[in-house]
Design a protein around this motif. Sequence first.
Motif, PDB file in Angstrom:
ATOM      1  N   LEU A 235      50.529  45.234  42.996  1.00  0.00           N
ATOM      2  CA  LEU A 235      49.591  44.428  43.761  1.00  0.00           C
ATOM      3  C   LEU A 235      48.887  43.481  42.804  1.00  0.00           C
ATOM      4  O   LEU A 235      48.393  43.897  41.760  1.00  0.00           O
ATOM      5  N   GLU A 236      48.888  42.205  43.167  1.00  0.00           N
ATOM      6  CA  GLU A 236      48.193  41.213  42.359  1.00  0.00           C
ATOM      7  C   GLU A 236      46.986  40.692  43.108  1.00  0.00           C
ATOM      8  O   GLU A 236      47.079  40.370  44.288  1.00  0.00           O
ATOM      9  N   LEU A 237      45.858  40.625  42.409  1.00  0.00           N
ATOM     10  CA  LEU A 237      44.619  40.150  43.000  1.00  0.00           C
ATOM     11  C   LEU A 237      44.247  38.825  42.365  1.00  0.00           C
ATOM     12  O   LEU A 237      44.291  38.698  41.144  1.00  0.00           O
ATOM     13  N   ALA A 238      43.900  37.855  43.199  1.00  0.00           N
ATOM     14  CA  ALA A 238      43.341  36.620  42.661  1.00  0.00           C
ATOM     15  C   ALA A 238      41.836  36.673  42.869  1.00  0.00           C
ATOM     16  O   ALA A 238      41.359  37.058  43.927  1.00  0.00           O
ATOM     17  N   VAL A 239      41.095  36.288  41.821  1.00  0.00           N
ATOM     18  CA  VAL A 239      39.649  36.430  41.839  1.00  0.00           C
ATOM     19  C   VAL A 239      38.985  35.092  41.569  1.00  0.00           C
ATOM     20  O   VAL A 239      39.392  34.358  40.665  1.00  0.00           O
ATOM     21  N   GLN A 240      38.019  34.728  42.389  1.00  0.00           N
ATOM     22  CA  GLN A 240      37.078  33.663  42.028  1.00  0.00           C
ATOM     23  C   GLN A 240      35.698  34.209  42.358  1.00  0.00           C
ATOM     24  O   GLN A 240      35.238  34.101  43.481  1.00  0.00           O
TER      25      GLN A 240
END
Lengths: 367, 520
Positions: A277-282
């Motif tokens: 699972l890949e999470l993109a964070v801002q």
Amino acid sequence: MSRLITIDDIADIAAGAAVLGCGGGGDPYVGALMTQQTMRGAPPVPLVAAADVPDDALVVAIAGIGAPPVLIEKIANGSESELALRHLEKHLGRRADYLMSAEVGGLNSLYPLQVAAKVGLPVVDADGMGRAFPKLEMTSFHIFGVPVTPMALVNERGDLMLMQTTSDQQAEHFVKHLAVGMGGIMSSAGFAQSGADVKRAAVPGTLSICQDVGRALREARERRRDPFAALLAAMRATDYYRHAHLIFEGKVVDVERRITGRWSMGQARIEGPAGVLELAVQNELLVARINGRTAAIVPDLLAVLDEDTAQAITAESLRYGQRVRVLAASVPPIMRSEAALRVWGPQAFGIDEPFVPIETLVQRHAA
Amino acid sequence: MLRVGVDVGGTNTDAAVMEGPRLLGACKSPTTPDVTGGIVASVSAALAAAQLPAAALQAVMIGTTHFTNALVERKRLAPVAVVRLALPATTGVLPYADWPADLRPAVGDHVYLVGGGHEYDGRVLTPLDEAALVKAAHDMKARGLRQAALVGVFAPVNPAAELRAAEVLCQEHPDLQLSLSHRLGGIGLLERENAAILNAALMPEAVRVTAALEDAMHRLGLAVPLYISQNDGTLMAPREIGQYPVLTFASGPTNSMRGAAFLTGLQDALVVDIGGTTSDVGVLARGFPRQAGMAVRLAGVRTNFRMPDLLAIGLGGGSLVREGADGTVAIGPDSVGYKLTEEALVFGGRTLTATDLAVAAGRAEIGDRSRVAHLKPALVDAGLRRMRQMLEAAIDRVKTSAEPVPVVLVGGGAVLVGDELAGASQVIRPEQAGCANAIGASIAQVSGSFDSILTYSEAGRAKALDEARAAAIERAVAAGAAPASVSIYDIEEMPMAYLPGGGTRVVVKAVGELALEGAK
């Protein structure tokens, strides 16, 4: 319908707010201690349903603005928000009847309660998003035409700014520069609105949901029951978050952070039996992709939870080797409207894909 | 360099005489209440085993968990004055806000809030209120307080306020011993303040222990440099331990892990230390334990020390073994602990322990094997299988990637486990695993670190990082490292969100070899 918030409820609200914070919104630990210190010996704070607020009442939102990491070192003195409130009242020529949270995710669930305990006002059980977002214009108030300004901003020295802007985007633009000069973190009073506005423009019931979610986690811990089952049950018992799913479990194997402009951008990679699972964070967690397929996407809620305690881990605390489960949930329908998605849909964060509700994604992946 | 490493644990004091990478002699003897006796006995016996006179030694390195125990037992703690340099900020959360109720009375309730401190970018938050400090010093004198924790807002970014306040306080109250927070931890006011309070409370005990260590040296006839192990496994001089006892809190498990690395020659491995009651599982990365990223609670107090990231599970040599009605076997988490030699079956006791299963299976020769001959093979097998599962689960949790890694087993309970473990590329049991902790203490490295928030926009990132590296190296040399041997072990950059051109927290650690002549 209203409930009374006492000092004993603060830890629950903080735990629930951390889940709804989507990895951002600031670690509520210091905020909880500050609110508890103010509430010690003070009468309980009435939490009033949005529907019960008179149409002509004046409601003011209280929020901390700036860099939450500054707050863990330069803790507020506890009088800033009251000063901001009083200054805004002076400008408006009218006393506030109720306080409200602008953002129940993270630290800002607690700011209004702290001031309310101090000045003896009730708090409206509502906010402007039912989660956390990084920009001032990312609230349901904005969508429904309730402006951020006039807004009073105060730091611990008592430096005070009254901001009146031509748009909410302008307010956001000024605030980020103001935060630097004011010492990194400020208390604000703004989003002044009538009771009628609240009923139209706020997301009702979110602060009590925070408390219910946090309480469910605590009770599961005390009774040695499965905290994840308790959390899912508590979320599914609400209208907003009823499509709540644990979409993944595994171990954090990579965390990458960088700063772009004033945003903390990053990627986290979690590996587990079901793959990657890949999470993109801002600042907040924006999108989760499992083996390359989108599994949940902003504005739907995403939270990374500690495998043992089900407590939410903020994006800045994500570390190599943590064992976690990932929670995804629907957000209030008001947050998924076309007008709303223009402000905080995937494109607003530079993600070139459409918003698909979690309930659709879960079905699609099951098929 | 010929040296002796000593580990003073709660139960045993181990000593290992080392020359370069070679172990010449080792000994284990009971820890004595005065500390000195146990050290003298262990070191003398280890020297005898190595057939060397005390005069041959060039240095002594001691690791001790003494202060951790003093804190956990809430004993021997001194009352503390807390001086926070922060007004008009931070009063929203007063000192001791989140302390266990039973620990507070031990340190008293003497809080002084004073104008001072810095902003996140190092600017002055408030000019230091020296008049208030003078008044506070007089009040401390009147209350008979001799220990103070000095905590300034953003002191890790700029320690100027803390340093000046220390001068003012000492001038007014020359007997005052100060714990300066910027020496103890990074960003996080409450956690760093808590660390400074614990440190101040332990100072008189630290002075006593330092004297005991020096007495032990004297009784051994040693006139060589003495060093103390810190949490990260590197060394500090004894005068430092008198000032910063909390920096030794995690040295026990750290020394075990570093000793394991030393014995196997592995720099990157997983170390399992199986004791009597619990097993500690941790990761070695380039010879040092991986450190915990989050706040650590010590005796219930939240601190932000850099501690080794260990997973403890309830499996040890003394763990109780219980058979369920359905044939399943449960191990621990309760244990007979140090009473193993009285209560375990192989020692004639009446309690079935994990050690009994290992003996029954022929993995170990401990006690009297005939006393476990009656155990059903199915029970023994199921028990051993359960232990293996427990360890494999722990190893899997601690590992940082799916790749199999070497697993090093140390500690007295290492016999409980076979040579096959899922997730392990190989299972290694170093011969001298029993004294891994003392060997770990003897590894002569010193470190220096830099932890601050830097603003890159002014000087540029490369230049700022260069300065951070130089500061860490300079501190390692000041701590006694041979300048030519110092290298940067780690650089961590953590950007602070929400502020344009805002700061980045930079943590740099430099490590070098101990230079005996150059050591101060």
